[in-house]
Design an enzyme around this catalytic site. Structure first.
Site: not given
Length: 312
Positions: A142, A163, A192, A235, A237, A249
């Protein structure tokens, strides 16, 4: 075979509960074998969570892995207890005399800043330069991929209009790539990020090869042959609930955020996420460890500067 991680690292208990074979330092010293030396350059704010995510993937192979953790000394993280860093992390200066079979450079939530304004940029550049002579194969993820492409090859990052947030379908473009051996025609990866790298900028660099992409997420995987570097923009992972945590969040903080795409059951955040990327993630890291690290790394790590390229 197990992943060998420091005694008392929080990841140990979590991975044991998931039936991931973990070997602590105390047991490893009784075995006569040279494990693969893997360095994790952890730039993520929630370092314990990131340790678990990568330990899970590295431990799901037939190879014995010894994981070393470092974080930038020039930055003070806000979301990891200082005592955890003191107990389990080393500085770059403490490991720079060593060679490693593999290195993972994680993402980081600093993409809103120009690279040169990141407080640990100079230190990270030293680390990235060092990997070209002291690491057999380096895996950038990333923002870590964007940083590596920019530092090594001058590829700029580009700001997205909104985003990129969700789980997206991808395809393998370069079918000869052994990084994607065994992959289905379509596979899914979480993303992300607010920035991206353009295909045209990458293809203008002869040393770089685009391996995989997504119609929605753009270029996904890039390979640089000379130093056996891999750059991935997503990502793989991530845990099942990582995007959910980020979504809630940002909502709580009043930041502009849309529902993560292709993630919740019926696009309903009140329902559980659908995990569609876990098998791909395990195969991706198994292929990297097997074909780009284990099969070609020298037994004597002092020979890494003279190591043989994997070719594809």
């Amino acid at each position: 075979m197990p992943i060998k991680i420091p005694d008392h690292l929080p990841a140990v208990d979590i991975l044991h509960r998931e039936n991931i074979f973990v070997m602590t330092q105390g047991r490893a010293v009784t075995q006569d074998i040279r494990p693969l030396q893997i360095l994790l350059v952890n730039l993520m704010p929630k370092k314990i969570q990131t340790e678990v995510q990568f330990s899970r993937l590295l431990g799901n192979t037939s190879l014995q892995i010894e994981l070393e953790l470092i974080a930038p000394h020039s930055h003070t993280p806000q979301n990891t207890p200082p005592e955890h860093l003191q107990a389990f992390y080393k500085t770059f200066d403490e490991v720079k005399h060593r060679n490693f079979d593999g290195c993972i450079i994680t993402g980081a939530p600093v993409e809103h800043l120009p690279f040169e304004q990141v407080d640990y940029w100079d230190e990270l550049c030293r680390i990235m330069d060092w990997t070209t002579h002291h690491v057999h194969s380096t895996f950038h993820i990333c923002w870590g991929a964007q940083a590596g492409l920019y530092h090594h090859f001058g590829v700029p990052k580009r700001t997205l209009s909104e985003k990129l947030f969700g789980v997206y379908p991808h395809q393998v473009e370069y079918r000869r790539s052994i990084l994607f051996r065994g992959f289905d025609d379509t596979f899914y990866v979480p993303h992300s990020r607010h920035t991206t790298v353009d295909r045209g900028d990458i293809e203008a660099v002869p040393e770089l090869q685009v391996l995989s992409s997504s119609p929605q997420a753009g270029v996904y995987a890039v390979y640089a042959r000379r130093h056996k570097q891999i750059f991935v923009t997503g990502h793989s992972e991530y845990d099942a609930d990582t995007l959910d945590q980020e979504y809630r969040r940002d909502l709580d903080a009043g930041r502009p955020i849309h529902l993560p795409e292709h993630y919740y059951t019926d696009d309903d955040p009140g329902q559980a996420p659908i995990v569609t990327w876990r098998a791909h993630a395990n195969l991706l890291f198994c292929n990297w460890l097997n074909y780009f690290v284990y099969q070609t790394t020298p037994y004597d790590l002092s020979m890494i500067p003279e190591g043989v390229s994997t070719g594809e």
